[in-house]
Structures are given as structure tokens and as C-alpha cells.
Design an enzyme around this catalytic site. Structure first.
Site, PDB file in Angstrom:
ATOM      1  N   ILE A 106       0.842  -1.188   0.000  1.00  0.00           N
ATOM      2  CA  ILE A 106       0.000   0.000   0.000  1.00  0.00           C
ATOM      3  C   ILE A 106       0.884   1.247   0.000  1.00  0.00           C
ATOM      4  CG2 ILE A 106      -0.217  -0.082   2.536  1.00  0.00           C
ATOM      5  CD1 ILE A 106      -3.065   1.085   2.212  1.00  0.00           C
ATOM      6  N   CYS A 107       0.393   2.297  -0.631  1.00  0.00           N
ATOM      7  CA  CYS A 107       1.033   3.614  -0.618  1.00  0.00           C
ATOM      8  C   CYS A 107       2.457   3.518  -1.176  1.00  0.00           C
ATOM      9  CB  CYS A 107       0.996   4.167   0.798  1.00  0.00           C
ATOM     10  SG  CYS A 107       1.520   5.895   0.953  1.00  0.00           S
ATOM     11  N   GLY A 108       3.438   4.026  -0.451  1.00  0.00           N
ATOM     12  CA  GLY A 108       4.811   4.063  -0.948  1.00  0.00           C
ATOM     13  C   GLY A 108       5.394   2.710  -1.278  1.00  0.00           C
TER      14      GLY A 108
END
Length: 206
Positions: A106-108
Site C-alpha cells: 500500500i502507498c509508498g
């Protein structure tokens, strides 16, 4: 599969990790009978999250092996975009996927997987397509505008979608399915009070 025969879920932890992103997933995996084990670069060094939570890893990343795991979860963190410190975690994700064991990023962490080449041939999502494009990866044509995406054992999501991220993980590991999974998502994502009764009835015997 009963709870005693389930392999643990491994949650990667590192400095600047976005502690809110895996929380829904780990909470309901644990409630579903999965042991959650944290894995850091070193088992001897605590890490500190963005929210200033101090976590002492259960084991070092080198001691995490796909055959001993049900899933590897990679949360976002500032370090994914500011250094190469987390590259070993992306390489571990490659090892897991090659062994047929799922990974959730998730995300970065999605950018980390993009740099590792793991998104070039899988449908995926992230914060925005331009964020991943900046990595120079070759998978832009496979980017999907969605809250979360699962393709061939890899779950991806953007930073604003921890509930959708968890939904994909819970489906993938069979914790919730069908109308129960839908009710869980509607309750936590949409604050749908009617979904609570469905979920309560379905999980009363657990």
C-alpha cells in the site's frame, strides 16, 4: 483450514512506516485466527512509525521465508521515496511472489515494487498513476484507477484506502467472503449501520 494450521502473516516494519495503513487488515486477520509477526531489517533494532509508535520486530527480514508465511504486508513509509533502505523488502516481495505466496503493498510500498519490476506485468493501483510513473517502471499500461486491486497474488492500494486494502486481503485469505465481506466493507468504509447486523450475525459463532 483451522487456526492452528494457518501460517503466520508477516508485517514489514521500518522507520517512518504509515502505521494506519495496515491496521484494519492486521486487526481482522488476527481476529480470524492468523498470527501477525512483524519483520524488520534487524530484530535487534526498534523502528518508529510516522505516528511515533515504537515497534520491536519479532524477527529480521532475512529470517522470513515464503514457505513459512501466508502473506507479506508492506505498508507505506517515507523511506520508500527518500532512500534505498527499503529495497530489501521489495526483493523479499519478489521472493514471495515467485514462490506463489501473496504480497500486499500500500502507498509508498507500491513504488518500491514498481522499482523492483513487480508491477510491470500485473494489474495494480497506487496513490495516482503519475506517482508510479516517476519511478520509471514499465507497467503504466497495467495501472487501474481503483481503490484496491488484486492480481495474481499481489494486492495494491493507495494511501487513502486502508479499508479497501484490508478487504482485498481478507478475501484473498478467506477470512470473509461474499455478503459478509461486503458488509464488513460497507460498515468500515461507508459507515453503513445496516451492515453491522449482517456482520454480527455472520461472526457470532467465531
Amino acid at each position: 483450514m483451522n487456526a492452528t494450521s494457518r501460517k503466520p502473516v508477516h508485517l514489514a516494519v521500518y522507520d517512518t512506516l504509515a502505521d494506519w495503513e495496515p491496521g484494519f487488515a492486521t486487526a481482522y486477520l488476527a481476529r480470524g485466527g492468523y498470527e501477525i509477526r512483524t519483520a524488520g531489517a534487524s530484530a535487534a533494532r526498534p523502528v518508529t512509525s510516522i505516528g511515533a509508535l515504537r515497534v520491536v520486530p519479532d524477527l529480521a527480514l532475512d529470517a522470513v521465508h515464503p514457505e513459512d508465511s501466508s502473506l507479506l504486508i508492506l505498508p507505506g513509509a517515507d523511506l520508500w521515496d527518500t532512500s534505498d533502505d527499503l529495497a530489501p523488502f521489495a526483493r523479499k516481495a519478489r521472493e514471495f511472489l515467485a514462490a506463489g505466496v501473496p504480497v500486499a503493498a500500500i502507498c509508498g510500498a507500491t513504488a518500491g515494487l514498481a522499482r523492483e519490476g513487480l508491477l510491470d506485468d500485473r494489474d495494480h493501483t497506487s496513490a495516482v498513476s503519475s506517482y508510479l510513473a516517476a519511478t520509471g517502471y514499465g507497467g503504466g499500461r497495467r495501472y487501474v484507477e481503483a481503490d484496491a486491486v488484486t492480481d495474481r497474488g499481489l494486492v495494491t492500494a493507495g494511501p487513502t484506502e486502508p479499508v479497501a486494502f484490508a478487504r482485498e486481503i481478507l478475501r484473498l485469505l478467506g477470512v470473509y467472503e461474499g455478503e459478509v465481506l461486503d458488509a464488513w466493507y460497507r460498515l468500515f468504509h461507508d459507515s453503513d449501520a445496516e451492515a453491522y447486523a449482517v456482520l454480527e450475525k455472520a461472526t457470532a459463532g467465531r
